[in-house]
Write a protein that holds these residues in place. Structure first.
Motif, short mmCIF file in Angstrom:
data_model
loop_
_atom_site.label_atom_id
_atom_site.label_comp_id
_atom_site.label_asym_id
_atom_site.label_seq_id
_atom_site.Cartn_x
_atom_site.Cartn_y
_atom_site.Cartn_z
N ASN A 1 -7.65 27.79 -20.79
CA ASN A 1 -8.55 28.72 -21.31
C ASN A 1 -8.03 29.09 -22.71
O ASN A 1 -7.00 29.75 -22.67
CB ASN A 1 -8.64 30.03 -20.37
N LYS B 1 -9.13 31.26 -24.83
CA LYS B 1 -9.65 32.47 -25.27
C LYS B 1 -10.30 32.40 -26.59
O LYS B 1 -10.97 31.58 -27.02
CB LYS B 1 -8.35 33.47 -24.96
N HIS C 1 -12.42 37.43 -15.70
CA HIS C 1 -11.29 37.22 -15.92
C HIS C 1 -10.44 38.63 -16.46
O HIS C 1 -11.60 39.46 -16.98
CB HIS C 1 -11.23 36.57 -17.61
N GLU D 1 -4.54 35.72 -10.77
CA GLU D 1 -3.94 35.65 -11.86
C GLU D 1 -3.48 37.28 -12.08
O GLU D 1 -3.88 38.35 -12.32
CB GLU D 1 -4.79 35.79 -13.19
N GLY E 1 -0.09 36.37 -20.23
CA GLY E 1 0.30 36.30 -21.79
C GLY E 1 1.54 37.06 -22.30
O GLY E 1 1.77 37.47 -23.09
N GLY F 1 -1.13 32.83 -15.06
CA GLY F 1 -0.33 33.92 -15.62
C GLY F 1 1.01 33.33 -16.08
O GLY F 1 2.05 32.99 -15.47
N SER F 2 1.01 33.19 -17.58
CA SER F 2 2.23 32.48 -18.34
C SER F 2 2.70 31.17 -17.80
O SER F 2 3.87 30.84 -17.51
CB SER F 2 3.49 33.39 -18.20
N GLY G 1 -3.49 29.73 -19.97
CA GLY G 1 -3.85 30.36 -21.38
C GLY G 1 -3.06 29.83 -22.52
O GLY G 1 -3.45 28.88 -23.19
N GLY G 2 -2.01 30.52 -23.06
CA GLY G 2 -1.44 29.96 -24.06
C GLY G 2 -1.08 28.70 -24.17
O GLY G 2 -1.03 28.06 -25.30
C1 PEP Z 1 -5.21 33.23 -18.80
O1 PEP Z 1 -5.79 33.64 -19.89
O2 PEP Z 1 -5.96 32.99 -17.94
C2 PEP Z 1 -3.74 33.08 -18.69
C3 PEP Z 1 -3.33 32.84 -17.55
O3 PEP Z 1 -3.21 33.22 -19.92
P1 PEP Z 1 -1.73 32.87 -20.31
O4 PEP Z 1 -1.22 31.50 -19.62
O5 PEP Z 1 -1.25 32.91 -21.62
O6 PEP Z 1 -0.65 33.91 -19.19
#
Ligand code: PEP
Length: 250
Positions: free
Chosen positions: A13, A15, A98, A167, A173, A207-208, A229-230
């Motif tokens: 994702n 974003k 989300h 999540e 993040g 989640g991270s 995400g990141g």
């Molecule tokens: C997300 O945006 O769904 C996510 C899990 O972000 P991150 O991996 O950056 O925590």
């Protein structure tokens, strides 16, 4: 499983990140790596990159998804994107619910339910995100929150294409991931709730997730992939997560 694909899914994702040049270099890097057999890979870039990324990603067997959408078919909804526009751009997936949309844009369960139906009408597979805030976990309310978020699936036929992503909001993040015990326990609850609702679909963890923790997370009981995400913003780290998922399932 109600999802069309039973492989473990690693979905990126992006974003609100990504310009055309960067996206094209990213795709070129992905194309250099063979896609592992037991892992399905998907990318959810911003809307502006859907069309240009569609062909190069599908050549590589990477699925495309969107990060949100509106539920109406078309019309006077300035700034919104319609489900069929996403299909037209080559999307297979759409992320719904989300936590950033629930918290920042105040999307309610009722709105998310309308979007779920709209996604199925055009043949998109929704990835329904659920998760508790830290205060809710600390107050012992995690299961109540998840139950409430999943309650919109009451009465949904079991044959609908669906993926759920658990999540925890406090892990998104932040660099903090849920502990292995929390992941196993919460995924077990989510699967139990889905079974009660007559649904059998993949449940991703988000989640991270990063290249260092992906193998352990992906190997946890009840985890059938990751929403990243990141760490999905760089092709190299995303591919390492895909590789870790492949090792965990093989
Ligand atoms: C997300 O945006 O769904 C996510 C899990 O972000 P991150 O991996 O950056 O925590």
């Amino acid at each position: 499983m109600s999802s069309g694909d039973t492989r473990c899914l690693v979905a990126g994702n992006w974003k609100m990140n990504g310009l055309l040049d960067e996206a094209m270099s990213y795709v070129n890097e992905l194309r250099e790596n063979p896609a592992p057999e037991y892992v399905e890979v998907a990318i959810m870039p911003p809307y502006t990159l859907l069309h240009p990324m569609n062909k190069p990603l599908s050549d590589k067997d990477v699925r495309l998804g969107a990060q949100s959408m509106y539920f109406e078919e078309k019309g006077a909804f300035t700034g919104s994107i319609a489900p069929m526009m996403l299909r037209d751009a080559g999307c297979h997936y759409v992320i719904l619910g989300h936590s950033e949309r629930r918290d920042i844009i105040h999307e309610s369960n009722a709105l998310i339910l309308k979007k779920l139906h709209a996604s199925w009408r055009v043949g998109l597979e929704p990835i329904l995100c659920i998760g508790e805030h830290l205060e809710e976990r600390e107050a012992g309310k995690t299961n109540d929150v998840l139950k409430d978020q999943l309650s919109i699936l009451e009465g949904i036929e079991g044959n609908k294409a669906l993926t759920v992503a658990y999540e925890p909001v406090w892990a998104i993040g932040t660099g903090v991931t849920a502990s292995p015990e929390q992941v196993v326990e919460t995924h077990a609850f989510v699967h139990e709730e889905l079974t009660r609702l007559g649904l059998d679909c993949r449940v991703l963890y988000g989640g991270s997730v990063n290249p260092g923790n992906a193998r352990a997370l992906m190997g946890s009981e009840g985890v059938e992939g990751a929403l990243v995400g990141g760490a999905s913003l760089k092709a190299d780290s995303f591919m390492q997560i895909v590789e870790a998922a492949a090792n965990a399932v093989s």
